[in-house]
Design a protein around this motif. Structure first.
Motif, mmCIF file in Angstrom:
data_model
loop_
_atom_site.group_PDB
_atom_site.id
_atom_site.type_symbol
_atom_site.label_atom_id
_atom_site.label_comp_id
_atom_site.label_asym_id
_atom_site.label_seq_id
_atom_site.Cartn_x
_atom_site.Cartn_y
_atom_site.Cartn_z
ATOM 1 N N SER A 342 0.824 -1.211 0.000
ATOM 2 C CA SER A 342 0.000 0.000 0.000
ATOM 3 C C SER A 342 0.853 1.253 0.000
ATOM 4 O O SER A 342 1.917 1.300 0.610
ATOM 5 C CB SER A 342 -0.902 0.017 1.240
ATOM 6 O OG SER A 342 -1.633 -1.186 1.373
ATOM 7 N N ALA A 355 -2.281 6.780 -8.453
ATOM 8 C CA ALA A 355 -2.525 5.370 -8.754
ATOM 9 C C ALA A 355 -1.782 4.956 -10.016
ATOM 10 O O ALA A 355 -1.157 3.885 -10.066
ATOM 11 C CB ALA A 355 -4.022 5.114 -8.903
ATOM 12 N N ILE A 372 -7.324 -4.533 -6.233
ATOM 13 C CA ILE A 372 -7.001 -3.139 -5.933
ATOM 14 C C ILE A 372 -8.045 -2.572 -4.988
ATOM 15 O O ILE A 372 -9.240 -2.860 -5.125
ATOM 16 C CB ILE A 372 -6.963 -2.276 -7.221
ATOM 17 C CG1 ILE A 372 -5.930 -2.816 -8.208
ATOM 18 C CG2 ILE A 372 -6.677 -0.815 -6.888
ATOM 19 C CD1 ILE A 372 -6.023 -2.185 -9.596
ATOM 20 N N SER A 373 -7.598 -1.767 -4.021
ATOM 21 C CA SER A 373 -8.506 -1.060 -3.127
ATOM 22 C C SER A 373 -7.981 0.352 -2.930
ATOM 23 O O SER A 373 -6.766 0.555 -2.798
ATOM 24 C CB SER A 373 -8.590 -1.783 -1.774
ATOM 25 O OG SER A 373 -9.361 -1.050 -0.849
ATOM 26 N N THR A 374 -8.874 1.337 -2.918
ATOM 27 C CA THR A 374 -8.443 2.724 -2.754
ATOM 28 C C THR A 374 -9.321 3.456 -1.743
ATOM 29 O O THR A 374 -10.452 3.065 -1.463
ATOM 30 C CB THR A 374 -8.519 3.494 -4.098
ATOM 31 O OG1 THR A 374 -9.896 3.579 -4.508
ATOM 32 C CG2 THR A 374 -7.705 2.819 -5.167
ATOM 33 N N SER A 375 -8.757 4.507 -1.164
ATOM 34 C CA SER A 375 -9.516 5.460 -0.355
ATOM 35 C C SER A 375 -8.929 6.829 -0.643
ATOM 36 O O SER A 375 -8.054 6.970 -1.510
ATOM 37 C CB SER A 375 -9.407 5.115 1.135
ATOM 38 O OG SER A 375 -8.130 5.468 1.645
ATOM 39 N N LYS A 378 -5.140 6.322 0.533
ATOM 40 C CA LYS A 378 -4.324 5.119 0.340
ATOM 41 C C LYS A 378 -4.728 4.352 -0.907
ATOM 42 O O LYS A 378 -5.866 4.435 -1.370
ATOM 43 C CB LYS A 378 -4.386 4.208 1.564
ATOM 44 C CG LYS A 378 -5.755 3.602 1.836
ATOM 45 C CD LYS A 378 -5.897 2.170 1.380
ATOM 46 C CE LYS A 378 -7.222 1.585 1.838
ATOM 47 N NZ LYS A 378 -7.506 0.260 1.306
ATOM 48 N N ILE A 379 -3.769 3.650 -1.454
ATOM 49 C CA ILE A 379 -3.992 2.706 -2.547
ATOM 50 C C ILE A 379 -3.341 1.392 -2.142
ATOM 51 O O ILE A 379 -2.154 1.366 -1.783
ATOM 52 C CB ILE A 379 -3.357 3.189 -3.867
ATOM 53 C CG1 ILE A 379 -3.906 4.559 -4.266
ATOM 54 C CG2 ILE A 379 -3.605 2.175 -4.986
ATOM 55 C CD1 ILE A 379 -3.120 5.215 -5.378
ATOM 56 N N SER A 380 -4.101 0.307 -2.163
ATOM 57 C CA SER A 380 -3.575 -1.016 -1.822
ATOM 58 C C SER A 380 -3.725 -1.950 -3.006
ATOM 59 O O SER A 380 -4.737 -1.908 -3.714
ATOM 60 C CB SER A 380 -4.328 -1.619 -0.627
ATOM 61 O OG SER A 380 -4.126 -0.869 0.538
#
Length: 406
Positions: A342, A355, A372-375, A378-380
């Protein structure tokens, strides 16, 4: 005069030399006229050693008995540190979690602090004693000893700081502060002077092992200023505080978590309510879900994939296997050989293209992305575990090699 809470991890009290080193740090603050409360973890690998001993006797021991065993590690550390402080000529008393007023839930192994009643701590402080408290533990309504889970001593320290209205809570570890990546793995990792609660919370939740995420949550809730610093080298650490007073860096750090597993429920009928049924089943057993990916429905079905803590994998599989047939799904498959990498930074909100740069770094390193996960901050990405270190190095170089945050 200030009230200071200091927490020392297992590596900081691993042997006699380091115990005396901690005693000198503690007594230095006391000599300056401060009231000092110290929270300690078990020495070195004591907790792992106790788990090994338990497995030699009974691999299926109850969680209650495991907590009875594991709380002994912190008791050893606290008493030894108190003895060292005594030898240096200072007044001191050591307290177990229950003596310090820690009352918890009854979830053995993963208990939550319900309240802290620090009457005994206050009495000892009034006597001008240095107070050494066992971290990681408390007592439940049945008067049984409980443990707070991994990193619980950080949470213990912040809880004491909050109820005692401490002026500062210092978290001592074996690194000099919070870095842009693990300095033991990434030679160009940079130490941060300051980081916001939100950024630190994301990094802690995503695998950075400097602070426990529950302790950061509590510090943010009660506005407790934290300082992360080294017990082995006298140097200024990293301050963790409210974001409004922190200049936003584009990226604050890169974190890696290898204690994850991916589960996929295959062939879920494409109708409302089934995702709720799957995840509510997991929630009822306190199994936290992170990254979630649902495929586009085809032929009346879809696949739902998600990540969980690897320690919960077996329990989740045993829970879901008999359930999938009831909801009409095909099967449950899983993969333990994954890792989550992340990038975290409050500056992402105002810097487009983060990203894309992260994905470019992974592409250039020939690393495939599974999920993929984002907020907002953060980017994971979920990748093969074998690529984790290479991924951290590649993403860190992308964002920090040219002092992009300077």
């Amino acid at each position: 005069m200030s009230l200071i809470v200091q927490k020392f991890g297992g590596s900081s009290v691993a042997n006699a030399e380091r115990v005396f080193n901690v005693a000198s740090i503690v007594t230095e603050k006391y000599r300056e006229g401060n009231d000092v409360i110290v929270v300690v973890s078990a020495q070195g690998d004591t907790t792992d050693d106790l788990i090994t001993k338990a497995n030699e006797i009974n691999p299926n021991a109850s969680k209650r008995e495991m907590d009875m065993l594991l709380t002994s590690g912190e008791q050893i550390s606290a008493s030894l540190l108190a003895m060292a402080i005594e030898k240096l000529g200072f007044p001191v008393v050591s307290l177990l979690g229950w003596q310090a007023g820690f009352y918890t839930s009854s979830a053995y192994g993963t208990a939550r602090i319900k309240r802290v009643t620090p009457d005994r701590i206050k009495k000892e402080i009034d006597k001008k004693n240095i107070v050494v408290v066992t971290g990681f533990q408390g007592v439940n309504r049945y008067d049984d000893m409980t443990t707070l889970g991994r990193g619980g001593s950080d949470t213990s320290a912040v809880a004491i700081a909050s109820v005692m209205n401490a002026d500062l809570c210092q978290i001592y570890t074996d690194v000099e502060g919070v870095y842009t990546a693990d300095p033991r793995k990434i030679k160009d990792a940079q130490k941060l002077d300051v980081i916001s609660y939100d950024e630190m919370l994301e990094l802690a939740s995503l695998g950075a092992q400097v602070l426990n995420n529950r302790s950061v949550e509590m510090a943010k809730k009660y506005n407790i200023q934290l300082e992360v610093l080294s017990s082995l080298k006298r140097a200024k650490g990293t301050i963790v505080k409210e974001a409004t007073k922190v200049e936003k860096m584009m990226i604050s750090g890169i974190a890696k978590d290898e204690r994850v597993a991916r589960i996929s429920v295959i062939g879920v009928p494409d109708r409302p309510g089934l995702a709720f049924k799957i995840f509510s089943k997991l929630a009822a057993k306190n199994i936290n879900v992170d990254i979630i990916l649902q495929s586009i429905g085809r032929n009346g079905t879809k696949d739902i994939s998600f990540t969980i803590d690897q320690d919960k994998l077996q329990e989740a599989i045993e829970l879901l296997n008999p359930y999938v047939e009831l909801i009409g799904a095909t099967s449950v498959v899983y993969d333990e050989n994954v890792a989550k990498v992340s990038a975290v930074g409050a500056g992402m909100e105002t810097h487009p293209g983060i990203a894309a740069e992260m994905f470019e770094a992974l592409y250039e390193a020939n690393i495939n992305i599974h999920m993929i996960s984002t907020s907002e901050i953060k980017i994971s990405v979920l990748i093969d575990r074998a690529d984790a270190d290479k991924a951290v190095a590649a993403v860190h170089e992308k964002f920090f090699s040219d002092s992009i945050n300077s």
